[in-house]
Write an enzyme that holds these catalytic residues in place. Structure first.
Site, mmCIF file in Angstrom:
data_model
loop_
_atom_site.group_PDB
_atom_site.id
_atom_site.type_symbol
_atom_site.label_atom_id
_atom_site.label_comp_id
_atom_site.label_asym_id
_atom_site.label_seq_id
_atom_site.Cartn_x
_atom_site.Cartn_y
_atom_site.Cartn_z
ATOM 1 N N ASP A 1 -4.593 0.170 6.600
ATOM 2 C CA ASP A 1 -3.319 -0.484 6.908
ATOM 3 C C ASP A 1 -2.136 0.474 6.919
ATOM 4 O OD1 ASP A 1 -3.666 -3.117 7.592
ATOM 5 O OD2 ASP A 1 -3.329 -3.926 5.592
ATOM 6 N N ALA B 1 19.153 2.399 -10.248
ATOM 7 C CA ALA B 1 19.519 1.056 -9.799
ATOM 8 C C ALA B 1 20.994 0.737 -9.974
ATOM 9 C CB ALA B 1 18.680 0.011 -10.535
ATOM 10 N N ASN C 1 -2.527 -4.516 12.649
ATOM 11 C CA ASN C 1 -3.773 -4.004 13.225
ATOM 12 C C ASN C 1 -4.930 -4.991 13.173
ATOM 13 O OD1 ASN C 1 -4.300 -4.009 10.503
ATOM 14 N ND2 ASN C 1 -4.409 -1.772 10.291
ATOM 15 N N HIS D 1 0.474 2.244 -7.555
ATOM 16 C CA HIS D 1 1.797 1.635 -7.397
ATOM 17 C C HIS D 1 2.443 1.970 -6.053
ATOM 18 C CE1 HIS D 1 6.071 0.809 -8.406
ATOM 19 N NE2 HIS D 1 5.591 0.000 -9.323
ATOM 20 N N ASP E 1 7.738 7.361 -5.112
ATOM 21 C CA ASP E 1 6.798 6.610 -5.935
ATOM 22 C C ASP E 1 5.634 7.503 -6.340
ATOM 23 O OD1 ASP E 1 5.151 4.226 -6.895
ATOM 24 O OD2 ASP E 1 6.825 3.179 -5.970
ATOM 25 N N SER F 1 9.495 -4.057 -8.920
ATOM 26 C CA SER F 1 8.940 -2.996 -8.070
ATOM 27 C C SER F 1 8.419 -3.552 -6.761
ATOM 28 C CB SER F 1 7.785 -2.285 -8.786
ATOM 29 O OG SER F 1 8.221 -1.397 -9.758
ATOM 30 N N ASN G 1 12.442 -4.804 -15.250
ATOM 31 C CA ASN G 1 11.594 -5.900 -15.706
ATOM 32 C C ASN G 1 11.731 -6.221 -17.178
ATOM 33 O OD1 ASN G 1 10.254 -5.949 -13.105
ATOM 34 N ND2 ASN G 1 9.321 -4.041 -13.753
#
Length: 499
Positions: free
Chosen positions: A204, A376, A250, A237, A195, A428, A341
Site C-alpha cells: 500500500d 505540538a 490499488n 508506528h 516518525d 498519533s 495522550n
C-alpha cells in the site's frame, strides 16, 4: 500518540506566531495556568560521560557559526551537526563542565546551551580526534520502549488481498472519500513523515515512498541517507501513520487521505523508542531543505513531556526546536502534530509526573506557563485532538481552550503496518488525517503559504459543540461551538479543503 496509561513508558510517540495572529490554537496559549517557577531537574553528568547538547548562537549566520564551532572544540566538545540557517549547533562532550566552559569560550557568540537528554549518549560520534575513541556503544535493544507508549497493534484479520475500506470510518467522518472524487492529491506534493520509519516494501505504500528524500536523523541528529537507515526497525508506528496519510488506491488494503501524494520517511525515532531534540531538529531542517510541503509529527520530544523555558537546559532546547520549526515554515512547510495522550487540559495543567523518561525515575514536578509540549504547542504547528467513531473526544486525548486547532479520528484506526494492516489508537493516529488533508489542500491550492493553509484548515473545519462531559474524559469541554477545548475550530474537513 497513544493512550496515557502507556505514554510514560515510552516517551516519544507525538511556526510563527506573527503569521497567525493573537489567538492561535496549538501553541500561543500557555501550557499551564501558574506562573510559579517550574521544579528544577538538574542534569549533572560526571566527567567521562558523553552527553549531547544544543548550542544556540546569538546571530544565525555562517561566520558566527564558525566561531561557535571553535568555541565548542575549545570547551572540550565535538561538533556533530551545524545548522547555520538557524544558529544551532548539536555537540557532544564528555566534559562535566562543558556548558560552563562554552559560555566562556563562546562569549559574545553563544546565547544559550542545554543538554538534550539526561541519559548518556549511545549514538556517539566517532572518528579521528574524538576523545572517546573509535567504535559505538550501539542501542540498548533490551529497553525498546514503544514509540509514544504504543499499545500493541491489533492485526486486521484476512489475507491482505482484500480491500479494507469498509473499516475506514475515519475517512468517511472527515469526507476524504468525497474529496478524492475531486483529487487523490498531486505527485508534486511531498509529505515528510517524522516518525519511526516506513516499510519500504508494503504493497500500500511502496509506490508513494520518495526514497531520494528519505533520511535517518537518529545518529546524533545528523542527516544520514544510507540506503536502509530510514527503514523501520523496532516500531510499526511510522508505517501506520504513513498509511493514513497516503496509502495508495490499488484495490487492496486501505486508501489514505491523499493516496497519490509522495511520502518521505524522516526517521526521528531511535531503536530504543526515543525522539531526542536533535533528531526532531534534524527532521524539520531536512524537510525544509528538501522542499517538503507538509510534515506529520505524531510524538512529543523526549525526555520531557513539557520543556520549561525557565530552566537553562530545557529553555535552550525549546529555543532550538522553535528555530527549526519556524525556519521550516518560512521555507513553505506546514506541520501537523499530535496533541498528546495524557488526558490533560493543556491550558490549565500544572504538573508533570512522567519526565524525564530516560532517567531511572521521573521527577514529580510543577510546570508553569513557559513549559511546552514540543512540537505540538509551538506557534504555527497545527495541533490535533483525537475523536472516537461516535465523534466524541477520545478518553486519552489532551485538550485545551486555545490549544487545539482541529480534531480528527484517532480511536481504533485501520492502517498499514510492516507486512500487513492493523488497528491503532492515539492522537498519533489523529494527526496524520490532518497532514493528509493539508496535502490535498496543497495539491489543489499550491499557491497557499503555510499560514494561509492553517487559516483555511480552521475555516473549513466542521464547527462542533462541546460533547456532554464524561468522567473518563478528564476536564469538561469549555468554549463555544466555533472554538472549544475539545474540537478546537472543529472536525477537519477534507472535502472543503479541496474546494
Amino acid at each position: 500518540m497513544t493512550p496515557p496509561s502507556r505514554r510514560r513508558t515510552l516517551r516519544s510517540i507525538v511556526g510563527t506566531a506573527a503569521v497567525l495572529g493573537l489567538v492561535l490554537a496549538g501553541g500561543l496559549s500557555a501550557t499551564a495556568a501558574t506562573s510559579e517557577p517550574s521544579t528544577p531537574v538538574p542534569i549533572l553528568p560526571p566527567d567521562g560521560t558523553v552527553m549531547s547538547y544544543v548550542v544556540n548562537i546569538g546571530q544565525a549566520n555562517p561566520g558566527q557559526t564558525r566561531k561557535a564551532e571553535k568555541a565548542v572544540v575549545a570547551a572540550g566538545g565535538v561538533v556533530v551537526q551545524s545548522w547555520p540557517q538557524i544558529g544551532v549547533i548539536v555537540a557532544q562532550s564528555d566534559r562535566a563542565a562543558f556548558r560552563d566552559a562554552i559560555r566562556v569560550t563562546g562569549k559574545n557568540v553563544v546565547s544559550s546551551v542545554g543538554a538534550t537528554r539526561t541519559a548518556e549518549v549511545k549514538d556517539k560520534v566517532t572518528g579521528p580526534g574524538v576523545p572517546w575513541g573509535p567504535g559505538s556503544s550501539g542501542w540498548n535493544q533490551g529497553k525498546n520502549k514503544p514509540v509514544n507508549g504504543d499499545e500493541p497493534s491489533t492485526p486486521i484479520p484476512g489475507s491482505g488481498s482484500e480491500q479494507y475500506t469498509s473499516l475506514q470510518w475515519d475517512m468517511r467522518m472527515i469526507q476524504s472519500d468525497q474529496a478524492n472524487l475531486v483529487t487523490d492529491g498531486s505527485r508534486n506534493v511531498l509529505v515528510g513523515v517524522l516518525d519511526s520509519g516506513i516499510d519500504p516494501d508494503h504493497v500500500d505504500l511502496k509506490a508513494n515512498i520518495d526514497v531520494a528524500n528519505s533520511v535517518d536523523c537518529t545518529v546524533g541528529g545528523r542527516p544520514d541517507q544510507s540506503a536502509t537507515g530510514w527503514y523501520p526497525t523496532t516500531s510499526d508506528h511510522g508505517t501506520h501513520v504513513a498509511g493514513t496519510i497516503a496509502a495508495a488506491r490499488n484495490g487492496v488494503g486501505i486508501v489514505g487521505v491523499a493516496p497519490n501524494v509522495r511520502l518521505a520517511s524522516v526517521k526521528v525515532v531511535n531503536d530504543d523508542g526515543y525522539i531526542y531534540p536533535e533528531y526532531a531538529i534534524c527532521g524539520f531542517m531536512w524537510a525544509a531543505q528538501q522542499g517538503m510541503d507538509v510534515t506529520n509529527n505524531s510524538y512529543y520530544v523526549d525526555p520531557f513531556e513539557f520543556w520549561c523555558a525557565d530552566q537553562a537546559d530545557q529553555g535552550a532546547v525549546q529555543e532550538a526546536v522553535r528555530r527549526a520549526v519556524n525556519w521550516s515554515a518560512d521555507k513553505g512547510v506546514v506541520s501537523a502534530a499530535a496533541a498528546g495522550n495524557s488526558a490533560l487540559d493543556l491550558s490549565t495543567n500544572t504538573v508533570d509526573n512522567g519526565s524525564p523518561n530516560d532517567a531511572p525515575q521521573p521527577v514529580a514536578r510543577t510546570i508553569n506557563s513557559g513549559c511546552l509540549d514540543l512540537p505540538a504547542q509551538l506557534p504555527g504547528v497545527v495541533t490535533v485532538s483525537s475523536l472516537t467513531e461516535s465523534g466524541q473526544l477520545s478518553s486519552f486525548s489532551n485538550r485545551g481552550l486555545g490549544q487545539i486547532d482541529v480534531a480528527a479520528p484517532g480511536s481504533r484506526i485501520a492502517s498499514t503496518v510492516p507486512g500487513g494492516w492493523a488497528y491503532k489508537s492515539g492522537t498519533s493516529m489523529a494527526s496524520p488525517h490532518v497532514a493528509g488533508v493539508l496535502a490535498l489542500m496543497k495539491s489543489v491550492h499550491p499557491e497557499l503559504t503555510p499560514a494561509q493553509m492553517v487559516d483555511k484548515l480552521r475555516a473549513d473545519a466542521t464547527a462542533t459543540p462541546c460533547s456532554p462531559p464524561q468522567s473518563n474524559r478528564g476536564a469538561a469541554c469549555e468554549g463555544t461551538t466555533e472554538l472549544n477545548s475539545y474540537y478546537g475550530y472543529g472536525i477537519v474537513d477534507a472535502l472543503k479543503a479541496v474546494q
